[in-house]
Design a protein around this motif. Sequence first.
Motif, short mmCIF file in Angstrom:
data_model
loop_
_atom_site.label_atom_id
_atom_site.label_comp_id
_atom_site.label_asym_id
_atom_site.label_seq_id
_atom_site.Cartn_x
_atom_site.Cartn_y
_atom_site.Cartn_z
N GLU A 289 24.57 37.57 108.05
CA GLU A 289 24.65 36.22 107.81
C GLU A 289 23.54 36.32 106.31
N TYR B 287 14.46 33.25 110.27
CA TYR B 287 15.36 32.35 109.85
C TYR B 287 16.71 33.07 110.70
N CYS C 121 18.38 33.23 114.68
CA CYS C 121 20.04 32.55 114.65
C CYS C 121 20.91 33.57 115.80
N1 GLU Z 1 22.86 30.75 111.26
C1 GLU Z 1 23.74 29.58 111.46
C2 GLU Z 1 23.82 29.04 109.99
O1 GLU Z 1 23.09 28.78 109.59
C3 GLU Z 1 23.40 28.42 112.54
C4 GLU Z 1 24.37 27.32 112.93
C5 GLU Z 1 25.22 26.57 113.77
O2 GLU Z 1 24.85 27.47 114.70
O3 GLU Z 1 24.90 25.49 114.59
O4 GLU Z 1 24.63 28.51 108.99
#
Ligand code: GLU
Length: 305
Positions: free
Chosen positions: A158, A189, A193
């Motif tokens: 990511e 962040y 996630c």
């Molecule tokens: N890590 C993902 C993002 O930032 C999370 C998005 C989600 O699960 O809604 O795009």
Amino acid sequence: MENYKKIIEDIYFEIKTIDDTGEIANYIPELANVSDHNFGIHITTIDNESFGIGDFDKKFSIQSVSKVFALTLAYKFEDAKLWERVGIEPSGNPFNSLLQLETDYGKPRNPFINSGAIVICDVLLSHLKNPKEDFLNFCKELSNNSSLNYNEKVAQSEKKSGYRNSALCNFIKSFGNIKNDVDEVLDFYFHICSLEMSCKELSKISLFLADDNFTSHKGNKILTMSQAKRVNAILLTCGFYDESGEFAFRVGLPGKSGVGGGIVAVHPDKYCIAVWSPKLNKKGNSYKGMLFLETFTTKTASSIF
Ligand code: GLU
């Protein structure tokens, strides 16, 4: 539980083989490596009875669902002051939208869209000595589960493709609503996630939102009753991106979804239920997950309404 069990089994077999019109998230390359056949459900009641079916014990990337635990920890630190940094209104926009930030002077609409969660991460960085480790330990305490961990591959994947989140963080910083270094905020962040859990673990860790008497195994109260009420209210109105109204309409429970295909839903005073199926509808919510929960709350007559 017997009643729930039979209904869960029936709906599971009914939905398992239907034509899933959703698509697996691939904008985070590592997420696309998951088999789209996975389908699991697990319920845990506030009396600690539980039942799971399908792939309920397989870990997956909970993605945005971790925003619930990040908000909870930030709320513990800041209490009502937190709302000066992030709002509590549904955005009516996609989860990664930059649009409203300009007119709202860098204050995200709510903590469950990406911009809001990025601000929450910034708040946590200002409080935690070792943010990644401390947040993980908080989740371990919440769930009494020492096996929880980040998936480093997902976090790095990511990070490499996180142009949108990087733009959000920089834009908010330009309004002064990010206090720490942008790269550190984003790294934190992406890690939160990448947290992995199974449906079983996810339904268990969320019990503090369903049970007024919840204390962790260390004897700590997590949120006051009033704070838990407020987190549930934000989950109901903002937990499903710009499909939050639809989820309340069809399912009728506070909850949170993630682009890994997981959803956790909370019935205050009764249970938490987690569903995982990786294919997402156009709004980014698990197609089968939503369908399962809609059928479940209808058949058990257990929505909050
Ligand atoms: N890590 C993902 C993002 O930032 C999370 C998005 C989600 O699960 O809604 O795009």
